[in-house]
Design an enzyme around this catalytic site. Structure first.
Site, PDB file in Angstrom:
ATOM      1  N   GLY A 157     -18.262   8.287  -2.883  1.00  0.00           N
ATOM      2  CA  GLY A 157     -17.176   8.467  -3.848  1.00  0.00           C
ATOM      3  C   GLY A 157     -17.173   7.326  -4.843  1.00  0.00           C
ATOM      4  O   GLY A 157     -18.238   6.792  -5.194  1.00  0.00           O
ATOM      5  N   LYS A 206       0.857  -1.195   0.000  1.00  0.00           N
ATOM      6  CA  LYS A 206       0.000   0.000   0.000  1.00  0.00           C
ATOM      7  C   LYS A 206       0.883   1.232   0.000  1.00  0.00           C
ATOM      8  O   LYS A 206       2.031   1.174   0.455  1.00  0.00           O
ATOM      9  CB  LYS A 206      -0.883   0.010   1.256  1.00  0.00           C
TER      10      LYS A 206
HETATM   11  P1  NAD Z   1     -13.309   8.300  -2.731  1.00  0.00           P
HETATM   12  O1  NAD Z   1     -12.287   9.288  -2.386  1.00  0.00           O
HETATM   13  O2  NAD Z   1     -13.771   8.221  -4.129  1.00  0.00           O
HETATM   14  O3  NAD Z   1     -14.615   8.541  -1.842  1.00  0.00           O
HETATM   15  C1  NAD Z   1     -14.587   8.672  -0.466  1.00  0.00           C
HETATM   16  C2  NAD Z   1     -15.960   9.178  -0.009  1.00  0.00           C
HETATM   17  O4  NAD Z   1     -15.981   9.257   1.406  1.00  0.00           O
HETATM   18  C3  NAD Z   1     -16.317  10.584  -0.513  1.00  0.00           C
HETATM   19  O5  NAD Z   1     -17.679  10.607  -0.846  1.00  0.00           O
HETATM   20  C4  NAD Z   1     -16.076  11.471   0.701  1.00  0.00           C
HETATM   21  O6  NAD Z   1     -16.887  12.623   0.669  1.00  0.00           O
HETATM   22  C5  NAD Z   1     -16.496  10.520   1.798  1.00  0.00           C
HETATM   23  N1  NAD Z   1     -15.927  10.880   3.100  1.00  0.00           N
HETATM   24  C6  NAD Z   1     -14.690  11.377   3.363  1.00  0.00           C
HETATM   25  N2  NAD Z   1     -14.565  11.613   4.693  1.00  0.00           N
HETATM   26  C7  NAD Z   1     -15.731  11.241   5.262  1.00  0.00           C
HETATM   27  C8  NAD Z   1     -16.234  11.239   6.581  1.00  0.00           C
HETATM   28  N3  NAD Z   1     -15.485  11.668   7.600  1.00  0.00           N
HETATM   29  N4  NAD Z   1     -17.484  10.762   6.789  1.00  0.00           N
HETATM   30  C9  NAD Z   1     -18.248  10.338   5.768  1.00  0.00           C
HETATM   31  N5  NAD Z   1     -17.843  10.331   4.488  1.00  0.00           N
HETATM   32  C10 NAD Z   1     -16.607  10.770   4.246  1.00  0.00           C
HETATM   33  O7  NAD Z   1     -12.740   6.905  -2.188  1.00  0.00           O
HETATM   34  P2  NAD Z   1     -13.176   5.443  -2.623  1.00  0.00           P
HETATM   35  O8  NAD Z   1     -12.255   4.970  -3.694  1.00  0.00           O
HETATM   36  O9  NAD Z   1     -14.660   5.416  -2.832  1.00  0.00           O
HETATM   37  O10 NAD Z   1     -12.779   4.620  -1.318  1.00  0.00           O
HETATM   38  C11 NAD Z   1     -13.661   4.556  -0.200  1.00  0.00           C
HETATM   39  C12 NAD Z   1     -13.197   3.433   0.716  1.00  0.00           C
HETATM   40  O11 NAD Z   1     -13.169   2.200  -0.021  1.00  0.00           O
HETATM   41  C13 NAD Z   1     -11.788   3.606   1.281  1.00  0.00           C
HETATM   42  O12 NAD Z   1     -11.749   3.060   2.580  1.00  0.00           O
HETATM   43  C14 NAD Z   1     -10.936   2.783   0.363  1.00  0.00           C
HETATM   44  O13 NAD Z   1      -9.741   2.351   0.976  1.00  0.00           O
HETATM   45  C15 NAD Z   1     -11.872   1.633   0.080  1.00  0.00           C
HETATM   46  N6  NAD Z   1     -11.572   0.899  -1.143  1.00  0.00           N
HETATM   47  C16 NAD Z   1     -11.582   1.500  -2.367  1.00  0.00           C
HETATM   48  C17 NAD Z   1     -11.318   0.744  -3.502  1.00  0.00           C
HETATM   49  C18 NAD Z   1     -11.410   1.324  -4.877  1.00  0.00           C
HETATM   50  O14 NAD Z   1     -11.353   0.557  -5.846  1.00  0.00           O
HETATM   51  N7  NAD Z   1     -11.568   2.633  -5.031  1.00  0.00           N
HETATM   52  C19 NAD Z   1     -11.024  -0.618  -3.377  1.00  0.00           C
HETATM   53  C20 NAD Z   1     -11.029  -1.197  -2.110  1.00  0.00           C
HETATM   54  C21 NAD Z   1     -11.320  -0.429  -0.991  1.00  0.00           C
END
Ligand code: NAD
Length: 418
Positions: free
Chosen positions: A214, A102
């Site tokens: 997101g 990571k």
């Molecule tokens: P992203 O940046 O696209 O979206 C994150 C979302 O969370 C946004 O809507 C933001 O406004 C919201 N957010 C931020 N702080 C917040 C808070 N304090 N309370 C509530 N909402 C809040 O990120 P993502 O890619 O959607 O990732 C989200 C989660 O999923 C993360 O934990 C990431 O590690 C995990 N994840 C993502 C992927 C991927 O393919 N993108 C894969 C596995 C895991």
């Protein structure tokens, strides 16, 4: 307790149940390589600002390390280490030939211009290029990074090497070697897992709340709404919106995309993010950041199923509390493994210089997700433990077999109750 300490709790619980030898525990809980770099970036005002970047290559016993790169003000080495540890187990559960890694940069992308983000992303690859690569460590998107960022990174690697190496990173745009189905893969995989869980628990017409809107949360909402599920609440970092009869997700997405916020959405009540978690729903999907369901609020959580699409939203001891209350928390390392699974397909396609159709990708994804769910559900029944512990039991057993074959464990040595 730090996030790294939290990460160890679930592992230790499973290790104890498996009577895992101490030396094996030490191999599996110490990162192979930890990198910290300073990245000087020319800002738009012509001044140079130095950012801190990290990459942890935790375990490469099953293949090159693999995991996303996060841009966030709260990134720390401790967090990146925990996320790299989780990736090790996630990749084992997903049955893809990768170890866990990571990365992250301490920054606030909301306060950076596109040009500054581009220079920062290129600077990260400049600093890390000797240590990453298609057979070593393959990054991908994570919080606040996306295909645009991956495109700058693959281009920077090209610039340094002098030739294209598309398989050095995944989550790229389609035009630069990305895979069909990658954009929706994490959420899609989560939906497959949820559908399997609902078959076991038998809840009809479940109501759903999603925290985070997101890449993952918004896509999950879109797919679930398309499959006829009722989503009654969603949130972003600023606000949560709620409608008992069900939100019109297409309208919410349109509003979010136009205004970049959920604030001001007409036709729904507003809530705090904390209250969203405590709503009386059948399914709760945390899809934002870690540590949102804790001992402080677990007694107020009413959902029967928690689908952990974010990384680390529910701690190990909290999963055990929920299990005792007959609430199921589907662990992140299973629930959100769809992203890395399609990342693996992307890497394979790049290596073959060939691309599969979206239909082919999704069929392969579904098979892998359903197999992963069945394996963990079986371990859950065998040991009568929560799904989080079961996920570790299943993946530690697989890893011990690898250690045995690689010669770390002498044949006949009593290291683990297999
Ligand atoms: P992203 O940046 O696209 O979206 C994150 C979302 O969370 C946004 O809507 C933001 O406004 C919201 N957010 C931020 N702080 C917040 C808070 N304090 N309370 C509530 N909402 C809040 O990120 P993502 O890619 O959607 O990732 C989200 C989660 O999923 C993360 O934990 C990431 O590690 C995990 N994840 C993502 C992927 C991927 O393919 N993108 C894969 C596995 C895991």
């Amino acid at each position: 307790m730090s996030i790294w300490d939290e990460a160890l709790i679930q592992f230790n619980k499973a290790a104890k149940l498996l009577k895992l030898d101490n030396s094996i525990q030490n191999i599996l809980t110490n990162p192979k390589r930890v990198l910290q770099v300073s990245i000087p970036v020319r800002m738009d005002d012509c001044k140079i600002k130095v950012f801190q970047g990290f990459r942890v290559q935790f375990n490469d016993l099953r293949g090159p390390t693999k995991g996303g790169i996060r841009y966030h003000p709260n990134v720390s080495l401790d967090e990146v280490k925990a996320l790299a540890f989780w990736m090790t187990w996630k990749n084992t559960i997903a049955d893809v030939p990768f170890g866990g890694g990571k990365g992250g940069i301490i920054c606030n992308p909301k306060k950076l211009s596109d040009g500054e983000i581009e220079r920062l992303s290129r600077g990260y690859i400049e600093a890390m290029h000797r240590f990453i690569g298609p057979e070593r460590d393959i990054p991908a998107p994570d919080v606040y990074t996306n295909p645009r960022v991956m495109a700058w990174m693959v281009d920077e690697y090209h610039r340094i090497k002098g030739y294209n190496v598309f398989e050095m990173i995944t989550g790229k745009p389609l035009e630069l070697g990305g895979s069909e189905g990658r954009a929706d893969a994490t959420a899609k995989g989560g939906v497959y897992i949820l559908e399997e869980a609902l078959k076991k628990i038998k809840i009809k017409n479940p109501s759903i709340a999603i925290q985070g809107f997101g890449n993952v949360g918004m896509t999950a909402a879109k797919l679930l709404a398309k499959n006829g599920f009722k989503i009654i609440a969603v949130s972003d970092s600023k606000i949560a919106i709620y409608k008992k009869e069900g939100l019109s997700i297409s309208k919410v997405i349109k509003h979010k995309q136009t205004t970049r916020s959920l604030e001001g959405f007409k036709g729904a009540n507003t809530l705090t993010n904390e209250k969203l978690l405590e709503l009386n729903v059948d399914v709760l999907i945390p899809a934002a950041l870690e540590g949102v369901i804790t001992k402080k609020n677990v007694d107020n959580i009413k959902a029967k199923i928690i689908l952990e699409l974010a990384n680390g939203p529910v701690s190990a001891d909290v999963r055990a509390i929920l299990f005792k209350k007959n609430q199921i928390s589907i662990p992140d390392i299973l629930a959100n493994s769809g992203g890395v699974t399609v990342s693996y397909f992307e890497w394979v396609q790049n290596k073959m210089s060939y691309s599969w159709s979206e239909k082919e990708v999704l069929e392969k994804l579904k098979t892998k997700m359903v197999d992963a769910f069945d394996n963990i559900y079986n371990s859950c029944k065998e040991f009568d433990v929560d799904l989080g512990t079961a996920a570790y039991i299943h993946s530690i057993r697989k890893m011990v077999k690898v250690l045995e074959l690689r010669g770390y464990v002498k044949k006949g040595e009593d290291v683990c109750m297999m």
